[in-house]
Design a protein around this motif. Structure first.
Motif, PDB file in Angstrom:
ATOM      1  N   GLU A  62       0.945  -1.080   0.089  1.00 19.90           N
ATOM      2  CA  GLU A  62       0.060  -0.057  -0.021  1.00 19.90           C
ATOM      3  C   GLU A  62       0.994   1.276   0.036  1.00 19.90           C
ATOM      4  O   GLU A  62       1.775   1.451  -0.828  1.00 19.90           O
ATOM      5  N   SER A  63       0.697   2.180   0.846  1.00 22.17           N
ATOM      6  CA  SER A  63       1.415   3.590   0.827  1.00 22.17           C
ATOM      7  C   SER A  63       2.589   3.518   1.968  1.00 22.17           C
ATOM      8  O   SER A  63       2.709   4.484   2.527  1.00 22.17           O
ATOM      9  N   GLY A 104       3.057  -1.691  -4.427  1.00 21.56           N
ATOM     10  CA  GLY A 104       1.963  -0.847  -4.269  1.00 21.56           C
ATOM     11  C   GLY A 104       2.689   0.731  -4.368  1.00 21.56           C
ATOM     12  O   GLY A 104       3.455   0.861  -5.325  1.00 21.56           O
ATOM     13  N   ASN A 105       2.146   1.560  -3.555  1.00 21.35           N
ATOM     14  CA  ASN A 105       3.082   2.758  -3.402  1.00 21.35           C
ATOM     15  C   ASN A 105       3.712   3.001  -2.333  1.00 21.35           C
ATOM     16  O   ASN A 105       4.226   4.066  -1.878  1.00 21.35           O
ATOM     17  N   SER A 106       4.145   1.753  -1.891  1.00 26.53           N
ATOM     18  CA  SER A 106       5.130   1.704  -0.640  1.00 26.53           C
ATOM     19  C   SER A 106       6.582   2.515  -1.144  1.00 26.53           C
ATOM     20  O   SER A 106       7.006   2.591  -2.223  1.00 26.53           O
ATOM     21  N   SER A 107       7.112   2.936   0.007  1.00 29.16           N
ATOM     22  CA  SER A 107       8.604   3.338  -0.300  1.00 29.16           C
ATOM     23  C   SER A 107       9.633   2.841   0.854  1.00 29.16           C
ATOM     24  O   SER A 107       9.150   2.832   1.893  1.00 29.16           O
ATOM     25  N   ASN A 161       4.238   0.710  -8.149  1.00 30.11           N
ATOM     26  CA  ASN A 161       4.943   2.023  -7.919  1.00 30.11           C
ATOM     27  C   ASN A 161       5.898   2.437  -7.048  1.00 30.11           C
ATOM     28  O   ASN A 161       6.082   3.642  -6.343  1.00 30.11           O
ATOM     29  N   ALA A 162       6.320   1.327  -6.402  1.00 32.88           N
ATOM     30  CA  ALA A 162       7.448   1.375  -5.444  1.00 32.88           C
ATOM     31  C   ALA A 162       8.701   2.078  -5.733  1.00 32.88           C
ATOM     32  O   ALA A 162       8.839   2.370  -6.727  1.00 32.88           O
ATOM     33  N   SER A 163       9.208   2.689  -4.546  1.00 30.70           N
ATOM     34  CA  SER A 163      10.232   3.674  -4.818  1.00 30.70           C
ATOM     35  C   SER A 163      11.280   3.332  -3.516  1.00 30.70           C
ATOM     36  O   SER A 163      10.851   2.568  -2.451  1.00 30.70           O
TER      37      SER A 163
END
Length: 400
Positions: free
Chosen positions: A201-202, A224-227, A248-250
């Motif tokens: 997730e985030s 997901g959108n995790s970093s 969309n991981a970074s």
């Protein structure tokens, strides 16, 4: 400050022992069983529970909320629906307890609680060993956590610190989801059938200096959108993927040691990490791969002993590969499919083949040293339109 010692407190309709207000006192060497809640602690109460047995209560073994700073130590918390639940603004210390055989989670932390969970044995509970939600910010340190679906689960806006724990025999060792922000450091995690550490997730995570073994699918993943800052971890023993960033991981993947995986480091989806200073050895298929529409950078990594490809760039990926050392692989570096990006100032030596530019790939390949590869230095195939400039190509096999 009542002292309760050597008591058996059973089958009460609410709590076996209830602390409210500013009460204190001690429960020691006592058994609390068959109550709704074994010990209920609220408000500003600060009792000590020592050497007790809290078992077979119908709701919760120990419930702590309010602003309590209770201490729970050397207590067996066994066969309750939930072992320990901490809520409100409570900041208790749970130390040297055994929490086992709960129907649900072993330890639950919610609201804005900030407990310290130190040196406990948490095993054979329901799906989750330790569950952290709300905005709870616990310190979870030096525990042994084993035999659950998930060892430690943090979600919502929780902000735990998880350090120096031994976490074994789970589907997922540590899972961070929602908008949680976790610091995961110096844990030893083994026998994780799905993933040792998973960010979804985030979630935001600092994942540093952990030791991971026997993770047959994934060592560390961010989806997901995790970093995540994934630094200084050791991932060893055979398995599918060492470190994976997809969706969309970074974040950063730096100074990790990854060995004996099918794929050492995987980047896919639209992920765009910075992969720096890692050592990836003896991968069965690929050391580092960029696929799909991923991008990012890979710099100063050492990839060696790979059965197929040291660094593979495919799909429409556009990474920047700089100053990597690719040695002793079947093929040092491959750009394929519609990949773009750049490869500059890398050292590609002592592989069977140095560089392959195939498919419709169109990278900029500049300033690399491609030398002493056994069969070929550089292979162009398919419709590749790579720009190949200022490279040093020498002492390769039959094909330069």
């Amino acid at each position: 400050s009542p002292q309760i010692s050597g008591a058996t407190i059973s089958n009460n309709g609410s709590c076996g022992v209830c602390y409210t207000g500013t009460s204190s006192g001690t429960v020691t060497n006592s058994t609390l069983d068959g109550n709704v809640v074994g010990v209920q602690i609220g408000d500003d109460a600060k009792p000590n529970v020592l050497d007790a047995v809290i078992t077979n209560n119908t709701s919760t073994g120990i419930s702590i909320d309010g602003r309590s700073t209770a201490s729970i130590a050397t207590t067996l918390i066994d066969a309750n629906p939930v072992g320990v639940q901490v809520g409100g603004e409570a900041a208790p210390v749970l130390n040297d307890n055994t929490v086992t055989n709960s129907d649900g989670a072993g330890v639950v932390m919610i609201d804005t609680s900030a407990p310290r969970v130190i040196s406990n044995l948490i095993e054979y509970n329901g799906e989750v060993g330790i569950q952290i939600g709300g905005s709870s910010s616990p310190v979870v340190e030096s525990n042994t956590i084993s035999h659950h679906g998930v060892g430690v689960l943090a979600a919502q806006t929780a902000a735990p610190t998880l350090s120096s724990n031994g976490i074994a025999h789970h589907d997922i060792g540590i899972q961070i989801g929602g908008d949680a922000q976790a610091e995961v450091t110096e844990n030893t995690i083994w026998v994780s059938s799905v993933a040792a550490i998973s960010l979804t997730e985030s979630a935001l995570g600092i994942v540093r200096d952990n030791s991971i073994a026997d993770a047959p699918e994934v060592g560390i993943q961010a989806v997901g959108n995790s970093s995540a800052e994934i630094t200084g971890n050791t991932i060893e023993s055979a398995g599918s993927i060492g470190i994976s960033l997809i969706g969309n991981a970074s974040g950063t993947v730096a100074t990790n040691q990854v060995s004996d995986r099918r794929i050492g480091v995987q980047v896919g989806g639209s992920a765009a990490p910075d992969i720096t200073g890692n050592t990836v050895v003896r991968s069965v298929e690929v050391g580092i791969t960029f696929a799909d529409a991923s991008s990012g950078r890979a710099t100063d990594n050492e990839v060696s002993g790979t059965g197929a490809v040291g660094v593979l760039v495919g799909g429409t990926a556009t990474p920047d590969l700089q100053q990597n050392k690719l040695t002793g692989n079947a093929v040092g570096m491959v750009f394929t499919a519609d990949a773009r990006g750049a490869a500059s100032f890398n050292t590609v030596e002592f592989n069977s083949v140095g560089v392959q530019l195939v498919g419709q790939s169109a990278p900029f390949v500049d300033g690399n040293r491609i030398a002493d590869n056994v069969d070929a230095g550089v292979v162009f195939a398919g419709a590749s339109s790579a720009r190949f400039e200022r490279n040093t190509v020498l002492r390769n096999g039959e094909v330069a």
